[in-house]
Design an enzyme around this catalytic site. Structure first.
Site, PDB file in Angstrom:
ATOM      1  N   LYS A   1       0.873  -1.185   0.000  1.00  0.00           N
ATOM      2  CA  LYS A   1       0.000   0.000   0.000  1.00  0.00           C
ATOM      3  C   LYS A   1       0.897   1.217   0.000  1.00  0.00           C
ATOM      4  O   LYS A   1       2.014   1.184   0.519  1.00  0.00           O
ATOM      5  CB  LYS A   1      -0.866   0.009   1.260  1.00  0.00           C
ATOM      6  CG  LYS A   1      -2.077   0.913   1.159  1.00  0.00           C
ATOM      7  CD  LYS A   1      -3.128   0.343   0.229  1.00  0.00           C
ATOM      8  CE  LYS A   1      -4.523   0.624   0.665  1.00  0.00           C
ATOM      9  NZ  LYS A   1      -5.452  -0.415   0.233  1.00  0.00           N
TER      10      LYS A   1
HETATM   11  N1  GLU Z   1      -7.296  -0.334  -3.029  1.00  0.00           N
HETATM   12  C1  GLU Z   1      -8.075  -1.508  -3.171  1.00  0.00           C
HETATM   13  C2  GLU Z   1      -8.112  -2.309  -1.891  1.00  0.00           C
HETATM   14  O1  GLU Z   1      -7.932  -1.783  -0.813  1.00  0.00           O
HETATM   15  C3  GLU Z   1      -7.659  -2.335  -4.376  1.00  0.00           C
HETATM   16  C4  GLU Z   1      -6.258  -2.805  -4.405  1.00  0.00           C
HETATM   17  C5  GLU Z   1      -5.855  -3.400  -5.756  1.00  0.00           C
HETATM   18  O2  GLU Z   1      -6.703  -3.571  -6.612  1.00  0.00           O
HETATM   19  O3  GLU Z   1      -4.687  -3.692  -5.884  1.00  0.00           O
HETATM   20  O4  GLU Z   1      -8.399  -3.469  -1.900  1.00  0.00           O
END
Ligand code: GLU
Length: 432
Positions: A123
């Site tokens: 993240k």
């Molecule tokens: N930001 C989204 C989540 O928290 C998607 C992450 C992604 O698709 O890599 O799951």
């Protein structure tokens, strides 16, 4: 110069003024320890999983429209990649911190494992209020941030995606910046792009769709008819609005929805298609409401299903006793603090965790990555059909642990994820 503190451990995931402080990292670590204690898993592996593999911190200078230069702090936390390349969103939000990125990266590791996707968890984000950036400034920020993290991302390394404050356009800029510098058109470096540049049909709607599918599955499991189910949803962005509209279409009665200004409440049911989502018209929910109630009150409405789909840390020890829903389906990442989670469990309120409920986003991201690598697009129908299959498979795996061990749904989801991750760690061993 914009003053951004690179390490700000005093900022919680959600409201910073909450009396109960808990960072995403603390919540994630507590959940890991709790789940691991119920599983016969090598303690050395649990110890490794408490820490991220790498955290990249960068500064991102941009020229503002008035010619001044501002410097922002950006992060990319990479937690674990034992099952595949790192995967996870990028946030543009003033509350982004080092610890928040680590905690959210850990959740991505579990989320990908619970869905059995060949990805690890990451993240990242930039400490910035995107509402205070012009389109040009946002583009310059994104391109420069991409350049700063370029050496650590890539289709086989780490694949970012949208999250709070970022969208398909942001991903298109990242794809372009990366491709131009690498001298190679590389759509698989990010997911959640517009379909014109290798994005998948149905990706934007996918997190909300999975929340709706899981709500349907939980109702089936507990013998509730969707047609007789009332739902309150906090947040009317991509997750909240898409979940609301699908549940409405499938026969549930959505009685409350909200945005930052407050909630719209109608016990007879809201016509969810008639209220614009945050993406269609930002912060418009209360404008369309006859009856407005405070956001806090939405959380304690006497409904069958409560879906927190906005910020983290909204169900806390302050309001957990007052939650009146029978089921909480977590649309946001980390909406329930650890203390609140224990209170809800004692009160026999069923909580379906974020790592399962909103996992449709990363699942369709995986479909997008496959389409990019194979240079072949799927139809919307195929995406939605395959998402349904993956959600059902993950639900079945979690349900079987839930039934076998008599634990919460959150612990069951963690056990499914941790078992898969531990097996991979055992097979690969410790290097060197
Ligand atoms: N930001 C989204 C989540 O928290 C998607 C992450 C992604 O698709 O890599 O799951």
């Amino acid at each position: 110069m914009t003053a951004n503190s690179p390490h700000n451990p005093t900022t919680a995931v959600g409201s910073a003024d909450s009396s109960e402080f808990e960072s995403a990292l603390e919540t994630a670590r507590r959940q890991l320890t709790h789940a691991a204690s119920q599983l016969d898993i090598d303690s050395n592996i649990v110890e490794r999983l408490k820490y991220p593999a790498k955290i990249h911190e960068v500064t991102v200078p941009i020229e503002r429209d008035d010619g001044a230069v501002d410097v922002f702090i950006g992060y990319r936390a990479q937690h674990d990649s034992v099952r595949g390349p790192y995967k996870g969103g990028l946030r543009y939000h003033p509350d982004v911190t080092h610890d928040e990125c680590v905690g959210l990266a850990m959740w991505m590791t579990w989320k990908c494992a619970v869905m059995d996707l060949p990805f690890g968890g990451a993240k990242g984000g930039v400490v910035v209020n995107p509402k205070k950036l012009s389109a040009g400034e946002k583009e310059r920020l994104t391109r420069r941030f991409t350049e700063e993290i370029r050496s650590v991302i890539g289709p086989n390394r780490d694949v970012p995606a949208p999250d709070m404050g970022t969208d398909a356009q942001t991903m298109a800029w990242i794809m372009d910046a990366y491709s131009m510098q690498e001298d190679e058109t590389t759509p698989g470096v990010v997911t959640g792009k517009p379909p014109a540049v290798g994005g998948s049909e149905g990706r934007e709607e996918a997190p909300g769709r999975s929340v709706a599918i899981v709500t349907r599955l939980v109702c089936e499991y507990y013998d509730r008819q969707l047609e007789k189910t009332t739902v309150a949803i906090q947040g009317y962005g991509s997750v909240g609005a898409n979940a609301a509209r699908l549940l409405d279409e499938w026969g549930a009665t959505v009685v409350a929805i909200s945005d930052v200004n407050g909630a719209m409440y109608d016990p007879a049911g809201i016509d969810t298609a008639a209220v614009p989502s945050h993406d269609e018209e930002p912060e418009a929910v209360t404008k369309y409401a006859n009856n407005v109630i405070p956001n806090d009150e939405l959380l304690t409405l006497d409904v069958d299903v409560l879906i927190p789909a906005a910020l983290g840390n909204v169900i806390t020890k302050e309001n957990a006793e007052a939650i009146a829903a029978d089921f909480v389906v977590e649309g946001a990442n980390g909406p329930t603090t650890s203390t609140a989670d224990s209170i809800l469990a004692e009160r026999d309120i069923t909580v379906i965790p974020d790592i399962l409920a909103n996992a449709g986003g990363v699942t369709v991201s995986y479909f997008e990555w496959l389409q990019d690598i194979n240079r072949r697009a799927w139809s919307l129908e195929r995406v939605n059909d395959e998402l349904e299959v993956e959600m059902q498979a993950a639900w079945d795996a979690v349900r079987s642990e839930f039934e076998r061990r008599d634990i919460t749904w959150r612990d069951a989801a963690y056990i499914v994820a941790l078992s898969r991750i531990a097996e991979a760690h055992e097979a690969r061993g410790l290097w060197p």
